[in-house]
Design an enzyme around this catalytic site. Structure first.
Site, PDB file in Angstrom:
ATOM      1  N   ALA A   1       0.838  -1.208   0.000  1.00 44.52           N
ATOM      2  CA  ALA A   1       0.000   0.000   0.000  1.00 44.52           C
ATOM      3  C   ALA A   1       0.869   1.252   0.000  1.00 44.52           C
ATOM      4  O   ALA A   1       0.617   2.204  -0.753  1.00 44.52           O
ATOM      5  CB  ALA A   1      -0.929  -0.009   1.211  1.00 44.52           C
TER       6      ALA A   1
ATOM      7  N   GLY B   1       0.990 -14.384  -0.508  1.00 42.21           N
ATOM      8  CA  GLY B   1       1.215 -15.328  -1.600  1.00 42.21           C
ATOM      9  C   GLY B   1       1.129 -14.758  -2.984  1.00 42.21           C
ATOM     10  O   GLY B   1       1.422 -15.434  -3.949  1.00 42.21           O
ATOM     11  N   GLY B   2       0.716 -13.516  -3.110  1.00 39.93           N
ATOM     12  CA  GLY B   2       0.621 -12.934  -4.440  1.00 39.93           C
ATOM     13  C   GLY B   2      -0.758 -13.055  -5.054  1.00 39.93           C
ATOM     14  O   GLY B   2      -1.011 -12.539  -6.142  1.00 39.93           O
TER      15      GLY B   2
ATOM     16  N   ARG C   1     -12.626 -18.604   5.231  1.00 37.75           N
ATOM     17  CA  ARG C   1     -11.483 -18.818   6.129  1.00 37.75           C
ATOM     18  C   ARG C   1     -11.875 -18.906   7.593  1.00 37.75           C
ATOM     19  O   ARG C   1     -11.276 -19.667   8.356  1.00 37.75           O
ATOM     20  CB  ARG C   1     -10.473 -17.687   5.927  1.00 37.75           C
ATOM     21  CG  ARG C   1      -9.777 -17.789   4.596  1.00 37.75           C
ATOM     22  CD  ARG C   1      -8.772 -16.704   4.373  1.00 37.75           C
ATOM     23  NE  ARG C   1      -8.028 -16.990   3.155  1.00 37.75           N
ATOM     24  CZ  ARG C   1      -7.084 -16.207   2.656  1.00 37.75           C
ATOM     25  NH1 ARG C   1      -6.773 -15.084   3.253  1.00 37.75           N
ATOM     26  NH2 ARG C   1      -6.444 -16.541   1.566  1.00 37.75           N
TER      27      ARG C   1
ATOM     28  N   HIS D   1      -4.821 -11.598   9.211  1.00 38.26           N
ATOM     29  CA  HIS D   1      -5.169 -10.274   8.681  1.00 38.26           C
ATOM     30  C   HIS D   1      -6.083  -9.595   9.692  1.00 38.26           C
ATOM     31  O   HIS D   1      -7.047 -10.191  10.163  1.00 38.26           O
ATOM     32  CB  HIS D   1      -5.898 -10.449   7.343  1.00 38.26           C
ATOM     33  CG  HIS D   1      -6.202  -9.163   6.637  1.00 38.26           C
ATOM     34  ND1 HIS D   1      -5.418  -8.675   5.618  1.00 38.26           N
ATOM     35  CD2 HIS D   1      -7.196  -8.267   6.805  1.00 38.26           C
ATOM     36  CE1 HIS D   1      -5.921  -7.532   5.178  1.00 38.26           C
ATOM     37  NE2 HIS D   1      -7.005  -7.268   5.887  1.00 38.26           N
TER      38      HIS D   1
ATOM     39  N   GLU E   1      -3.848  -2.469   4.871  1.00 40.36           N
ATOM     40  CA  GLU E   1      -4.378  -3.210   6.026  1.00 40.36           C
ATOM     41  C   GLU E   1      -4.596  -2.313   7.249  1.00 40.36           C
ATOM     42  O   GLU E   1      -5.341  -2.673   8.157  1.00 40.36           O
ATOM     43  CB  GLU E   1      -3.433  -4.382   6.363  1.00 40.36           C
ATOM     44  CG  GLU E   1      -4.080  -5.396   7.283  1.00 40.36           C
ATOM     45  CD  GLU E   1      -3.200  -6.601   7.573  1.00 40.36           C
ATOM     46  OE1 GLU E   1      -2.253  -6.867   6.811  1.00 40.36           O
ATOM     47  OE2 GLU E   1      -3.474  -7.287   8.583  1.00 40.36           O
TER      48      GLU E   1
ATOM     49  N   ALA F   1      -6.908  -8.904  -0.468  1.00 36.48           N
ATOM     50  CA  ALA F   1      -6.020  -7.963   0.239  1.00 36.48           C
ATOM     51  C   ALA F   1      -5.105  -7.239  -0.733  1.00 36.48           C
ATOM     52  O   ALA F   1      -4.966  -6.010  -0.671  1.00 36.48           O
ATOM     53  CB  ALA F   1      -5.193  -8.691   1.292  1.00 36.48           C
ATOM     54  N   LEU F   2      -4.483  -7.983  -1.632  1.00 33.90           N
ATOM     55  CA  LEU F   2      -3.546  -7.326  -2.550  1.00 33.90           C
ATOM     56  C   LEU F   2      -4.276  -6.365  -3.479  1.00 33.90           C
ATOM     57  O   LEU F   2      -3.774  -5.283  -3.794  1.00 33.90           O
ATOM     58  CB  LEU F   2      -2.746  -8.365  -3.336  1.00 33.90           C
ATOM     59  CG  LEU F   2      -1.666  -9.066  -2.502  1.00 33.90           C
ATOM     60  CD1 LEU F   2      -1.016 -10.188  -3.286  1.00 33.90           C
ATOM     61  CD2 LEU F   2      -0.604  -8.087  -2.045  1.00 33.90           C
TER      62      LEU F   2
HETATM   63  P1  ADP Z   1      -0.015  -3.274   3.443  1.00 32.39           P
HETATM   64  O1  ADP Z   1      -0.387  -4.601   2.856  1.00 32.39           O
HETATM   65  O2  ADP Z   1      -1.172  -2.545   3.975  1.00 32.39           O
HETATM   66  O3  ADP Z   1       0.891  -2.491   2.557  1.00 32.39           O
HETATM   67  P2  ADP Z   1       2.276  -4.352   4.780  1.00 32.39           P
HETATM   68  O4  ADP Z   1       2.339  -5.151   6.016  1.00 32.39           O
HETATM   69  O5  ADP Z   1       2.619  -5.015   3.502  1.00 32.39           O
HETATM   70  O6  ADP Z   1       0.842  -3.671   4.730  1.00 32.39           O
HETATM   71  O7  ADP Z   1       3.243  -3.101   4.891  1.00 32.39           O
HETATM   72  C1  ADP Z   1       3.247  -2.254   6.006  1.00 32.39           C
HETATM   73  C2  ADP Z   1       4.661  -1.762   6.193  1.00 32.39           C
HETATM   74  O8  ADP Z   1       4.679  -0.711   7.159  1.00 32.39           O
HETATM   75  C3  ADP Z   1       5.615  -2.823   6.707  1.00 32.39           C
HETATM   76  O9  ADP Z   1       6.715  -2.899   5.858  1.00 32.39           O
HETATM   77  C4  ADP Z   1       5.995  -2.343   8.096  1.00 32.39           C
HETATM   78  O10 ADP Z   1       7.309  -2.698   8.458  1.00 32.39           O
HETATM   79  C5  ADP Z   1       5.836  -0.860   7.965  1.00 32.39           C
HETATM   80  N1  ADP Z   1       5.610  -0.150   9.234  1.00 32.39           N
HETATM   81  C6  ADP Z   1       4.851  -0.549  10.282  1.00 32.39           C
HETATM   82  N2  ADP Z   1       4.893   0.364  11.255  1.00 32.39           N
HETATM   83  C7  ADP Z   1       5.686   1.370  10.833  1.00 32.39           C
HETATM   84  C8  ADP Z   1       6.125   2.599  11.386  1.00 32.39           C
HETATM   85  N3  ADP Z   1       5.770   2.968  12.605  1.00 32.39           N
HETATM   86  N4  ADP Z   1       6.944   3.374  10.652  1.00 32.39           N
HETATM   87  C9  ADP Z   1       7.361   2.998   9.406  1.00 32.39           C
HETATM   88  N5  ADP Z   1       6.987   1.839   8.840  1.00 32.39           N
HETATM   89  C10 ADP Z   1       6.153   1.038   9.526  1.00 32.39           C
END
Ligand code: ADP
Length: 652
Positions: free
Chosen positions: A156, A188-189, A477, A589, A618, A633-634
């Site tokens: 995101a 998983g993509g 799920r 999730h 998310e 989600a993706l």
């Molecule tokens: P989404 O699918 O919504 O993009 P992800 O889990 O793939 O969520 O990505 C969220 C990212 O944000 C992760 O890489 C995580 O390490 C990062 N993150 C979480 N908290 C913080 C924060 N406080 N500051 C910077 N990055 C953060």
């Protein structure tokens, strides 16, 4: 499933030579005289995420000369920061006082433990090395001003940063972990989109037809703000039934209704939650465009359409690259080309508010360096969910009778809800926080999605530890997770034959990139020539498993499962060898989070737009409600990431 984990065994000839030489140095002998170490090269192994990480360490009498990673089975993209930094920092600082790398905690611990063992073998003092101050000390404060600041570098955040830059904004993206990717990388993509071109080769089977026709019986009065969509969909279905029904029916409206009904759930307190129709509509109507956007940046999708577990309809796409690596690769490249500045190991701590508007972010680098980032146009929160924050999960859960702190998660350890906490501090409204999705089929120890063998949702057969089926394996799920939690120790096995397992070969890899041999060696997968032998390996009575599978095969012939009502079947389980993958539910999730409007602007507790604040992915709530469809989600993070970036850049 297109989910892969890329595992690589590094086994260089050079390292092998060093391994052979290691024995000559003699282990566990204290260093003598003024010497700190008994010079030589030593090897040791310690557990990482997926089996042992083997390191070799060379010592002179006074120094650690070199640390090498000899072999490992970790996910390459996730472990990379550890493997590149630790050897260098240990040698440079002559220290073992290193912090684990965020997002790769177990890999970090494995490397440190193996190096410690080498130090012990060399007669060194590990306590002294652990006490030696780390090289990391806070630097001068960093202050920067740009148009848009994005917090979080998963799918995101990267989509938002890219889209903001496409719209002319100067952008900084901060990421808490040492590497970009978050859960997106580990996912998983699977990506759902209505895609007439790719779906035209998908057959409309009888069970799918029954599902489709059942929609004609739904009542608009039960569909809340989704009622007008149901009316449109009924019209589409009636039209379809008049024509050629051999090819799959699909439409954005069907995707919307399935997302809405798939997410409609009742909490333990009796409250009913549904997704917001306008947000679901944006998701369903823009997911194909978002695929095309990604393709424009170089991501390739296969032409194969499947139904990932819990997706309910064959509209799941998968990229050609393993797990989420392709999404992160192309978005990183795209954003970098568009001059987005990416700061890793930089944690967003607090939003800066001036005259009622969010104008920036206070952050901190891993070494304690304070960072202040001012945003002329907007701040996008994209920090992911809170699946790796057990206390927060337990605090908000209103769906599962029990949400133990010890339950493992498929998530990155950085999914700690930081963005939700930061948003709440500026009065952002939170929606659907109590609804947490468990991934029914996760690795029983690590909680990871990978590390097993199975085919698409139709072909999966679940049996419990006595060899009996216990659920319709094609369910959503939460139904699957709930049924699994009712089995002994929440444990079950996915049973496959050679065909439904995807024709695995010795020396080969599964769809996740896992080595088949390693899966079998580490008992992540059991393999036997006959079902009887498989049952014995699993401690089941052979007759029970054999009987259960032959009953299941007979249900495929009849197209009817009187035990659990499964209608969507894959092939029979009949071609040896046979495989069993042990699985258990884990936290996957978190559906709830910051409330956003259609422009991805964050809303406050009184329903007003919080000026300057946007969110995507998310970290947000309101779309998936009580249960997110597999593969949604993706689509969500890319569609809404793009919108958040554009809205912030244009100051919407
Ligand atoms: P989404 O699918 O919504 O993009 P992800 O889990 O793939 O969520 O990505 C969220 C990212 O944000 C992760 O890489 C995580 O390490 C990062 N993150 C979480 N908290 C913080 C924060 N406080 N500051 C910077 N990055 C953060």
């Amino acid at each position: 499933m297109k989910k892969h984990r890329l595992k690589v065994i590094i086994c260089l000839m050079l390292s092998m030579v060093m391994l052979l030489m290691a024995g000559c140095s003699g282990g566990n002998t204290p260093a003598s005289g003024n010497a700190l170490y008994k010079a030589g090269t030593y090897t040791a192994a310690a557990a990482g995420n997926f089996g042992d990480i083997t390191v070799s360490v060379s010592f002179s009498e006074t120094e650690i000369l070199e640390v090498k990673i000899v072999s490992h089975n970790e996910t390459e993209d996730i472990a990379k920061p550890v493997f590149s930094k630790f050897p260098e920092e240990i040698v440079k600082g002559q220290t073992l006082a290193l912090d684990t790398i965020s997002g790769a905690t177990n890999t970090s611990k494995g490397v440190l433990k193996a190096v410690e063992d080498c130090v012990i073998q060399a007669g060194g003092d590990i306590e002294a090395l652990k006490a030696k101050k780390s090289l990391n000390t806070a630097g001068e404060p960093i202050n920067k001003t740009v148009d848009v600041v994005v917090i979080g570098g998963g799918g995101a955040g990267l989509a938002a940063a890219t889209s903001a830059a496409e719209n002319g904004a100067s952008v900084i993206l901060i990421e808490k972990a040492a590497a970009l990717g978050g859960n997106t990388l580990r996912a998983g993509g699977a990506y759902n989109a209505v895609d007439p071109e790719r779906q035209k080769s998908v057959e409309m089977t009888q069970p799918l037809m029954e599902d489709l026709k059942s929609i004609l019986d739904l009542k608009e009065s039960d569909l809340g703000d989704m009622a007008p969509t149901l009316t449109v969909l009924k019209g589409q279905i009636n039209e379809y039934l008049k024509g050629d029904t051999s090819v799959l029916f699909d439409s954005p409206e069907l995707h919307m209704i399935q997302t809405y009904l798939g997410g409609k759930r009742e909490g333990l307190d009796g409250s009913v939650i549904t997704g917001k129709a306008s947000l679901i509509e944006i998701l369903a109507k823009n997911s194909l465009k978002a695929i095309e956007w990604l393709e424009g940046y170089g991501l390739k999708f296969t032409d194969n359409i499947s139904t990932v577990l819990g997706a309910l309809w064959p509209r799941t796409h998968g990229p050609t690259e393993p797990i989420g690596t392709g999404y992160i690769r192309v978005l990183k490249e795209a954003s970098t080309k568009l001059n987005v500045e990416i700061m890793t190991e930089t944690k967003g701590m607090e939003l800066i508010v001036e005259s009622g508007r969010v104008t920036g972010v206070k952050a901190e680098k891993h070494d304690g360096t304070p960072v202040t980032l001012m945003a002329n146009k907007g701040v996008v929160i994209a920090t992911g969910g809170f699946g790796a924050n057990p206390e927060m999960r337990a605090e908000y859960n209103v769906y599962w009778p029990d949400m133990p702190l010890s339950m493992p998660t498929t998530n990155s350890s950085d999914s700690t809800g930081d963005g939700i906490i930061m948003g709440k501090a500026v009065d952002a409204n939170l929606v659907g926080m109590g609804f947490i999705q468990l991934m029914p089929s996760s690795h029983p120890e690590s909680g990871a999605l990978s590390g097993g063998l199975w085919g698409s949702a139709e072909s999966q057969v679940f049996v419990n530890s006595v060899g009996k089926r216990f659920v319709n394996e094609y369910s959503g799920r939460d139904v699957l997770a709930s049924a699994a939690l009712n089995q002994k120790e929440g444990l079950f096995y996915i049973i496959c034959d050679q065909v439904t397992a995807g024709n695995p070969q010795p020396g080969g890899k599964n769809g996740w990139g896992d080595s088949i041999d390693n899966l079998i060696e580490t008992k992540s997968v059991y393999k036997a020539d006959t079902l009887e032998e498989l049952a014995l390996q699993l401690g089941m009575a052979p007759a029970v498993l054999v009987e259960e599978i032959s009953k299941y095969n007979s249900y495929i012939d009849k197209g009817n499962d009187p035990d659990f009502g499964k209608k969507n079947f894959g092939p029979k389980i009949e071609v040896g060898p046979f495989y069993a993958t042990p699985r258990s539910p884990s936290v996957h999730h978190t559906m709830g989070g910051l409330e956003i409007d259609e422009s991805a602007r964050v809303l406050s507790t009184d329903g007003k737009v919080i000026s300057g604040l946007y969110a995507a992915g998310e970290v947000t709530g309101g779309i998936h409600a009580g249960n997110r469809l597999g593969g949604n989600a993706l689509a969500d993070i890319i569609v809404f990431g793009r919108i958040a970036g554009e809205s912030a850049a244009l100051g919407k």
